[in-house]
Design an enzyme around this catalytic site. Structure first.
Site, short mmCIF file in Angstrom:
data_model
loop_
_atom_site.label_atom_id
_atom_site.label_comp_id
_atom_site.label_asym_id
_atom_site.label_seq_id
_atom_site.Cartn_x
_atom_site.Cartn_y
_atom_site.Cartn_z
N GLU A 251 10.13 31.24 -26.20
CA GLU A 251 8.85 31.94 -26.34
C GLU A 251 7.92 31.10 -27.20
O GLU A 251 8.30 30.01 -27.66
CB GLU A 251 9.07 33.31 -26.97
N HIS B 41 8.18 39.30 -32.78
CA HIS B 41 9.16 38.52 -33.53
C HIS B 41 8.49 37.80 -34.69
O HIS B 41 7.35 37.36 -34.58
CB HIS B 41 9.82 37.47 -32.63
#
Length: 687
Positions: free
Chosen positions: A249, A292
């Protein structure tokens, strides 16, 4: 004191020979510790205690019980000040005593974020070979200090933090909180930043009949103890792994480093193992942390599309949704000519669909406890302060700082996290005011404990293209920024400066501080007090109160998204765009994906007048599908919903959840296939 010695493992542990680089040479010698299996002796830290202040959650006990039933060789645990037994296993007061008496190969750390740094350090000092840390919201500066310790030794390897852990489906060894019903012994190795995306990948390879060998949760933290290249080195030499899945990511350069390693691997291997990948965050909100802790882009770091291009350039098959990994790997394994394209023989008789498998399925109470470990109610991780407040902090340190007058060439100087070197760094760019200040950014790493070496200043000055008269002023500016960075626990101090009469004048500042330092440990209350909620979106603030990460996306998006897991939430936005839709928001229910939280999420989404349909995309690894379905019905009942809702539920209790939706008599549309669900959401949004 942690000894600087080469790890000599027991004869039962498998070891591989790896080439090492000058960087982190000692720590790289611990990569083989990742190869867990039936031989692995596991202890738990926090074995008998409650998780943090959540006294209704007995985290370690529930997790250990299920892992033992599955086959994990847990030999005991540690609870400070205690001697005795728990679950019929010994409990010892210190990790060092547990190491001496129980001789573990690995430890799972099940304590809250404010306790985790001490627990990790105790495990390093006891020289436990593998340390798995699942807790989220460990302060960044605590993690940098831990990495400074890890670099000086060659016995302990860290997985995490903010990770689901590591699991061997073949060896029946789980150190973490992965949903066991998804797994089947097989031939695909998986390494991932995102827990939920990894569960989707596991489920996909299980449905494809391939199964999994070893799954490593790299985790979504800013600084991971184990990265993609470390995992790839294990998979390369692992006879039980025939194909590889990589899930990345935005944030950092680990995917670029993986692409470089894969290029070299394919050149030296006559029959390389096929690799498929997914990268989340193509449509991430600029400058935002996407759920995150590490899902944001620092100056000079590549975006998601750049990472995809690098992986495709070295022959990696990139998919846009984790449900596609199973079919992709079947094709790739078939083309590779490898004989073992199917599941491991040991796993064929154990294959079950996730909704019918009963043994080992988490109870509602246990599932809730697992989720609490990964994501607590403290969702916000970053704190950016107003520019005028940032300039005030500089002036307090004797640094010349004021608004830009329009005169002088702007250059960029920052102190940030170097994710490759696992340390702080100086980032410098000579870019002009008319160009991208990050385009020519260069990093100069320094050790966390030793601090900035002023001997690096000449090289930084040269890169900045400073005039001779102002070079002597650079160390003062750098030292002032580093002092602020260290003492106030920042993760990014970015400044724009100009040369004025032989001195350097700061004319712009973007300062980000680690809010976890306050929320997890109550440090930095002064910096936390600089937060101005009036500058923030009211809907985002409302969601934050309920532990929900909500980010309103710019543009004309008309599909509201409700997802469990930051990685899956990013991927949902990306995959909708690929299908021709436009998401209005990013929403991660996180570890509080309960019926009540689903209702709260609906409330937040409905405040956006652009939204014409709500797309609920839930993968029930630990979250139960029927619980989510009931949450959707609760929202309809109490909110008097007028908008159509498309619900995709996969994983644990998926059939029950889909049945509840289908039989509700409400304007709900239930699917298990993502593409079909996305197509319906787009149709309703544009109808």
């Amino acid at each position: 004191m942690v000894r600087r010695q080469l790890l000599l493992g027991s004869t039962s542990r498998r070891h591989f020979s790896f080439s090492t680089s000058a960087r982190h040479n000692s720590y790289e010698n611990t990569i083989s510790n990742l190869k867990i299996g039936k031989h692995t002796r596991v202890i738990f830290q926090g074995f008998t205690g409650f998780f943090g202040q959540m006294t209704d959650i007995w985290q370690a006990t529930a997790n250990a019980t299920e892992s033992i039933e599955w086959g994990t060789n847990i030999v005991g645990g540690v609870t400070p000040g205690k001697n005795g037994e728990h679950l019929g296993l010994p409990v010892l007061p210190t990790v060092r005593e547990a190491m001496e008496k129980l001789k573990p190969d690995a430890t799972g750390i099940y304590v809250a974020a404010h306790q985790a740094p001490g627990a990790i350090e105790e495990a390093i000092e006891a020289e436990i070979p593998l340390i798995v840390t699942v807790a989220e919201h460990i302060p960044i500066h605590d993690i940098m200090r831990i990495h400074s310790m890890l670099k000086t030794q060659s016995r302990s390897r860290l997985v995490g933090a903010n990770a689901p852990g590591i699991i061997s489906a073949i060896g029946k060894c789980r150190i973490g909180f992965q949903p066991l019903p998804c797994f089947m012994p097989g031939r695909v190795g998986i390494v991932a930043k995102s827990g939920t995306l990894s569960y989707e990948a596991v489920a996909s390879t299980t449905r494809a009949g391939l199964g999994q060998s070893l799954c490593i949760g790299m985790g979504g933290d800013v600084l991971a103890g184990t990265n993609f290249v470390d995992a790839l080195k294990i998979f390369e030499h692992d006879d039980e792994t025939e194909g590889i899945v990589l899930i990345g990511e935005i944030g950092g350069e680990a995917e670029i480093e993986a692409a470089e390693w894969i290029k070299d691997y394919k050149q030296r291997s006559p029959n390389p193992k096929p690799i498929s990948a997914l990268i989340g965050g193509i449509h991430a909100a600029p400058g935002r942390v996407m759920g995150h802790a590490g899902a944001f882009t620092l100056p000079g770091e590549p975006d998601a599309l750049t990472k995809i291009k690098h992986l495709e350039a070295v022959g990696v098959t990139v998919v846009n949704h984790p449900a596609k990994f199973g079919d992709a790997m079947k094709v790739l394994l078939g083309k590779s000519g490898r004989a073992s394209a199917g599941a491991a023989a040991s796993g064929l008789s154990q294959r079950r669909s996730m909704h019918t498998m009963r043994q080992g399925r988490p109870t509602r109470k246990a599932a809730a406890s697992y989720l609490a470990t990964a994501t607590t109610a403290i969702q916000k991780r970053n704190l950016y302060i107003r520019e005028e407040l940032a300039l005030d902090l500089l002036r307090e340190r004797g640094i010349n700082a004021s608004e830009y007058s329009g005169r002088g060439r702007k250059r960029m100087l920052a102190v940030a996290v170097d994710r490759a070197n696992l340390s702080p760094c100086i980032i410098a760019s000579p870019a002009t005011s008319t160009g991208d200040p990050h385009a020519q950014a260069k990093k100069f790493a320094f050790d966390y404990k030793q601090g900035f070496d002023v001997g690096q200043a000449p090289a930084i000055a040269e890169h900045l293209q400073l005039g001779d008269s102002s070079k002597e002023s650079l160390p003062k500016l750098i030292n002032g920024l580093v002092d602020l960075y260290m003492k106030k626990e920042a993760f990014l101090l970015e400044t724009m400066f100009v040369e004025r009469l032989g001195e350097l004048k700061v004319v712009g500042a973007r300062f980000g501080f680690d809010d976890a330092a306050f929320r997890s440990t109550k440090r930095q209350s002064g910096i936390h007090g600089l937060r101005r909620t009036e500058d923030e979106d009211p809907q985002e603030l409302e969601a934050e109160k309920d532990g929900i990460v909500y980010i309103k996306l710019a543009g004309d998006g008309n599909i509201g998204t409700l997802v469990n897991g930051a990685g899956l939430a990013m991927n949902t936005v990306d995959a909708l765009a690929d299908a021709g839709g436009k998401a209005a928001n990013f929403l991660d229910t996180g570890g509080k994906a309960t019926s009540e939280t689903v209702k709260k999420s609906f409330e937040v989404i409905l405040q956006d007048e652009r939204v014409k349909v709500i797309f609920v995309n839930i993968f029930g690894g630990l979250t139960l599908g029927d619980m989510i379905a009931n949450g959707v019905l609760l929202a309809f009942k109490e909110l008097e919903m007028r908008l159509p809702v498309v619900v995709r539920i996969r994983g644990t209790n998926e059939e029950q959840g889909q049945k509840i939706i289908a039989e509700s008599g409400l304007p709900l549309h239930a699917y298990d296939d993502f593409e079909a669900a996305a197509a319906k959401a787009i149709e309703l949004a544009n109808g």
